[in-house]
Design a protein around this motif. Structure first.
Motif, PDB file in Angstrom:
ATOM      1  N   VAL A 305      55.931  47.483  39.525  1.00 10.18           N
ATOM      2  CA  VAL A 305      56.316  48.055  40.821  1.00 10.18           C
ATOM      3  C   VAL A 305      55.780  47.119  41.908  1.00 10.18           C
ATOM      4  N   PRO A 306      56.351  45.905  41.979  1.00  8.94           N
ATOM      5  CA  PRO A 306      55.738  44.838  42.767  1.00  8.94           C
ATOM      6  C   PRO A 306      55.732  45.071  44.269  1.00  8.94           C
ATOM      7  N   TYR A 307      56.738  45.747  44.805  1.00  8.85           N
ATOM      8  CA  TYR A 307      56.720  45.973  46.258  1.00  8.85           C
ATOM      9  C   TYR A 307      55.520  46.846  46.632  1.00  8.85           C
ATOM     10  N   THR A 308      55.412  47.993  45.977  1.00  8.85           N
ATOM     11  CA  THR A 308      54.284  48.896  46.244  1.00  8.85           C
ATOM     12  C   THR A 308      52.961  48.185  46.021  1.00  8.85           C
ATOM     13  N   SER A 309      52.858  47.478  44.907  1.00  9.09           N
ATOM     14  CA  SER A 309      51.597  46.838  44.540  1.00  9.09           C
ATOM     15  C   SER A 309      51.209  45.718  45.503  1.00  9.09           C
ATOM     16  N   THR A 310      52.181  44.894  45.886  1.00  8.77           N
ATOM     17  CA  THR A 310      51.885  43.770  46.773  1.00  8.77           C
ATOM     18  C   THR A 310      51.434  44.244  48.143  1.00  8.77           C
ATOM     19  N   VAL A 311      52.118  45.231  48.688  1.00 10.26           N
ATOM     20  CA  VAL A 311      51.719  45.748  50.001  1.00 10.26           C
ATOM     21  C   VAL A 311      50.340  46.392  49.917  1.00 10.26           C
ATOM     22  N   ALA A 312      50.102  47.179  48.866  1.00  4.55           N
ATOM     23  CA  ALA A 312      48.799  47.834  48.700  1.00  4.55           C
ATOM     24  C   ALA A 312      47.688  46.801  48.542  1.00  4.55           C
ATOM     25  N   LEU A 313      47.965  45.717  47.821  1.00  5.42           N
ATOM     26  CA  LEU A 313      46.953  44.689  47.594  1.00  5.42           C
ATOM     27  C   LEU A 313      46.644  43.919  48.869  1.00  5.42           C
ATOM     28  N   THR A 314      47.677  43.490  49.592  1.00  5.14           N
ATOM     29  CA  THR A 314      47.441  42.736  50.827  1.00  5.14           C
ATOM     30  C   THR A 314      46.694  43.571  51.857  1.00  5.14           C
ATOM     31  N   ASN A 315      46.956  44.879  51.885  1.00  7.92           N
ATOM     32  CA  ASN A 315      46.239  45.768  52.806  1.00  7.92           C
ATOM     33  C   ASN A 315      44.732  45.607  52.679  1.00  7.92           C
ATOM     34  N   VAL A 316      44.254  45.443  51.445  1.00 11.23           N
ATOM     35  CA  VAL A 316      42.801  45.408  51.235  1.00 11.23           C
ATOM     36  C   VAL A 316      42.236  43.994  51.123  1.00 11.23           C
ATOM     37  N   THR A 317      43.044  43.027  50.665  1.00  7.89           N
ATOM     38  CA  THR A 317      42.510  41.662  50.511  1.00  7.89           C
ATOM     39  C   THR A 317      42.499  40.884  51.820  1.00  7.89           C
ATOM     40  N   LEU A 318      43.412  41.192  52.732  1.00  7.82           N
ATOM     41  CA  LEU A 318      43.579  40.366  53.927  1.00  7.82           C
ATOM     42  C   LEU A 318      42.306  40.218  54.759  1.00  7.82           C
ATOM     43  N   PRO A 319      41.534  41.280  55.007  1.00 10.00           N
ATOM     44  CA  PRO A 319      40.303  41.073  55.785  1.00 10.00           C
ATOM     45  C   PRO A 319      39.359  40.055  55.155  1.00 10.00           C
ATOM     46  N   TYR A 320      39.292  40.039  53.826  1.00  7.16           N
ATOM     47  CA  TYR A 320      38.432  39.082  53.133  1.00  7.16           C
ATOM     48  C   TYR A 320      39.027  37.680  53.176  1.00  7.16           C
ATOM     49  N   VAL A 321      40.352  37.582  53.028  1.00  6.47           N
ATOM     50  CA  VAL A 321      41.011  36.279  53.133  1.00  6.47           C
ATOM     51  C   VAL A 321      40.739  35.667  54.502  1.00  6.47           C
ATOM     52  N   LEU A 322      40.831  36.487  55.553  1.00  4.94           N
ATOM     53  CA  LEU A 322      40.584  35.985  56.908  1.00  4.94           C
ATOM     54  C   LEU A 322      39.142  35.504  57.064  1.00  4.94           C
ATOM     55  N   LYS A 323      38.182  36.251  56.505  1.00  9.80           N
ATOM     56  CA  LYS A 323      36.779  35.820  56.586  1.00  9.80           C
ATOM     57  C   LYS A 323      36.581  34.490  55.884  1.00  9.80           C
ATOM     58  N   LEU A 324      37.147  34.365  54.691  1.00 16.27           N
ATOM     59  CA  LEU A 324      37.003  33.121  53.934  1.00 16.27           C
ATOM     60  C   LEU A 324      37.640  31.949  54.676  1.00 16.27           C
ATOM     61  N   ALA A 325      38.815  32.186  55.251  1.00 17.49           N
ATOM     62  CA  ALA A 325      39.515  31.116  55.959  1.00 17.49           C
ATOM     63  C   ALA A 325      38.800  30.759  57.259  1.00 17.49           C
ATOM     64  N   ASN A 326      38.295  31.757  57.963  1.00 17.09           N
ATOM     65  CA  ASN A 326      37.650  31.515  59.259  1.00 17.09           C
ATOM     66  C   ASN A 326      36.277  30.861  59.121  1.00 17.09           C
ATOM     67  N   MET A 327      35.529  31.222  58.073  1.00 17.34           N
ATOM     68  CA  MET A 327      34.132  30.793  57.970  1.00 17.34           C
ATOM     69  C   MET A 327      33.832  29.848  56.819  1.00 17.34           C
ATOM     70  N   GLY A 328      34.730  29.795  55.832  1.00 19.65           N
ATOM     71  CA  GLY A 328      34.385  29.123  54.587  1.00 19.65           C
ATOM     72  C   GLY A 328      33.653  30.093  53.687  1.00 19.65           C
ATOM     73  N   TRP A 329      33.635  29.815  52.370  1.00 23.39           N
ATOM     74  CA  TRP A 329      33.118  30.813  51.446  1.00 23.39           C
ATOM     75  C   TRP A 329      31.611  31.032  51.575  1.00 23.39           C
ATOM     76  N   ARG A 330      30.849  29.982  51.876  1.00 24.13           N
ATOM     77  CA  ARG A 330      29.404  30.156  51.931  1.00 24.13           C
ATOM     78  C   ARG A 330      28.992  31.076  53.083  1.00 24.13           C
ATOM     79  N   SER A 331      29.484  30.794  54.271  1.00 22.88           N
ATOM     80  CA  SER A 331      29.124  31.620  55.430  1.00 22.88           C
ATOM     81  C   SER A 331      29.678  33.031  55.288  1.00 22.88           C
ATOM     82  N   ALA A 332      30.916  33.131  54.790  1.00 22.81           N
ATOM     83  CA  ALA A 332      31.530  34.453  54.636  1.00 22.81           C
ATOM     84  C   ALA A 332      30.745  35.311  53.657  1.00 22.81           C
ATOM     85  N   CYS A 333      30.322  34.713  52.557  1.00 28.57           N
ATOM     86  CA  CYS A 333      29.582  35.469  51.545  1.00 28.57           C
ATOM     87  C   CYS A 333      28.157  35.770  51.983  1.00 28.57           C
ATOM     88  N   ASN A 334      27.574  34.892  52.797  1.00 28.49           N
ATOM     89  CA  ASN A 334      26.238  35.168  53.328  1.00 28.49           C
ATOM     90  C   ASN A 334      26.255  36.353  54.280  1.00 28.49           C
TER      91      ASN A 334
END
Length: 366
Positions: A305-334
């Motif tokens: 059920v890829p439409y439902t799953s993809t939208v549900a997944l992006t809803n929760v992963t996007l804030p973390y993706v933005l942190k990683l992209a904005n800060m790099g993994w070390r700063s984001a994880c710290n």
């Protein structure tokens, strides 16, 4: 940061790592996003949808991996992707390392930093990036189980909800986590009699409070499992130990206690399964039979059920993706302790204890 979204190439995996809405947010934050051509089609998102929000479309998966500083996807890289992952790259996806030594060694050898969705963990112990897919898989487990109980699918020929004058089917749910509760909710909605087992009394009390009276709870132990498998038509494996292999709650020998045509849906297959006879299957060939018991062990159930799953997944992963992209993994994880728990392999070194325990390796602390 340069972010790449490759097309999933695992068998019958139609999800994509990011929706156009997610790409829009990254581009708005001045990041470059490259999406492989056709990556979103299975989920109903097309190349022009991504282009309209600022993504660049590349034709091949090789181009995506070569240009990207961070890869955002859904499922773990498979063998043909191993050589594409490069040193210093961030790979953010579901990994389930404890179930695959080959994948673990390949990512160690790559020198990449592997952040696993399934081990990102909030202060209260919840797994925010695993939860939506567990919700989908738990609900799907009953849909699929009900289908495979039909006689043409080699099941017992039982309608879960029954009809007037005929008792409903019986569903045994192992584990009262997200998968188990969603499965119980769906089964109860169909009118089935549901028994849910867990070792956590707080979870059982919660289930008892929120579920209707035809959902009953019992403490999980071998005696109770052996008792119930003799009379239940559908068994759902929903046991999770964070980042580690699932415990085997039903042995091959115990299958002989089940009635012919009993159906097992082992949602824990991603972590090795909680049934001894579990082996991963695909949507293309989802079941097999051992001792007249039908096993449904698709390792990417939400991919159906890829439409439902993809939208549900992006809803929760996007804030973390933005942190990683904005800060790099070390700063984001710290700065984000929840995200730091997602670190599984860092530049060739395992940093997640449960993986080392699965393969008798030594962890490295970061």
């Amino acid at each position: 940061m340069i972010v790449g979204v490759p097309k999933e190439i695992k068998n019958n995996e139609s999800r994509v790592g990011m929706t156009p809405a997610g790409v829009f947010e990254l581009v708005k934050n001045n990041h470059a996003v490259y999406v492989q051509s056709g990556a979103g089609e299975g989920s109903g998102f097309f190349d022009e949808d991504y282009q309209q929000v600022g993504a660049t479309i590349l034709n091949t998966i090789q181009e995506i991996y070569a240009i990207s500083e961070m890869i955002v996807k859904v499922k773990e890289p498979i063998a043909e992707e191993y050589p594409l992952v490069k040193k210093g790259q961030i790979v953010f996806t579901y990994f389930h390392f404890a179930s695959s030594e080959a994948l673990t060694k390949a990512m160690i050898n790559s020198g990449a930093t592997c952040i696993a969705y399934e081990t990102v963990e909030d202060e209260d112990g919840t797994l925010p990036l695993l939860t939506p897919m567990s919700e989908v898989a738990g609900r799907m487990a009953i849909q699929q189980g009900a289908k495979y109980l039909e006689k043409p699918k080699k099941g017992r020929g039982v309608l879960l909800g029954g009809v007037p004058g005929v008792a409903p089917g019986k569903v045994l749910v192992l584990g009262a986590g997200t998968v188990g509760i969603q499965a119980a909710k769906m089964a109860a909605g169909l009118g089935a009699h549901v028994t849910i087992l867990d070792v956590n009394m707080k979870r059982l009390r919660y289930v008892n409070d929120v579920m209707p009276s035809h959902v009953v709870t019992e403490f999980s132990n071998e005696f109770n499992i052996r008792k119930h498998i003799k009379t239940h038509d559908l068994i759902i494996g929903g046991v999770l130990i964070k980042g580690a292999k699932a415990p085997k709650l039903i042995s091959e020998e115990m299958l002989s206690d089940m009635r012919p045509g009993t159906v097992i849906v082992d949602v824990a297959v991603d972590q090795g399964g909680c049934i001894e006879t579990t082996k991963p299957t695909t949507h293309e060939d989802p079941t097999y039979i051992i001792n007249d018991v039908v096993h449904y062990c698709v390792a990417n159930m939400p991919g159906a059920v890829p439409y439902t799953s993809t939208v549900a997944l992006t809803n929760v992963t996007l804030p973390y993706v933005l942190k990683l992209a904005n800060m790099g993994w070390r700063s984001a994880c710290n700065l984000d302790k929840s995200l730091s728990k997602g670190l599984n392999i860092v530049e060739g070194e395992i940093v997640y204890k449960e993986i080392t325990e699965a393969f008798n390796l030594e962890p490295v602390l970061v």
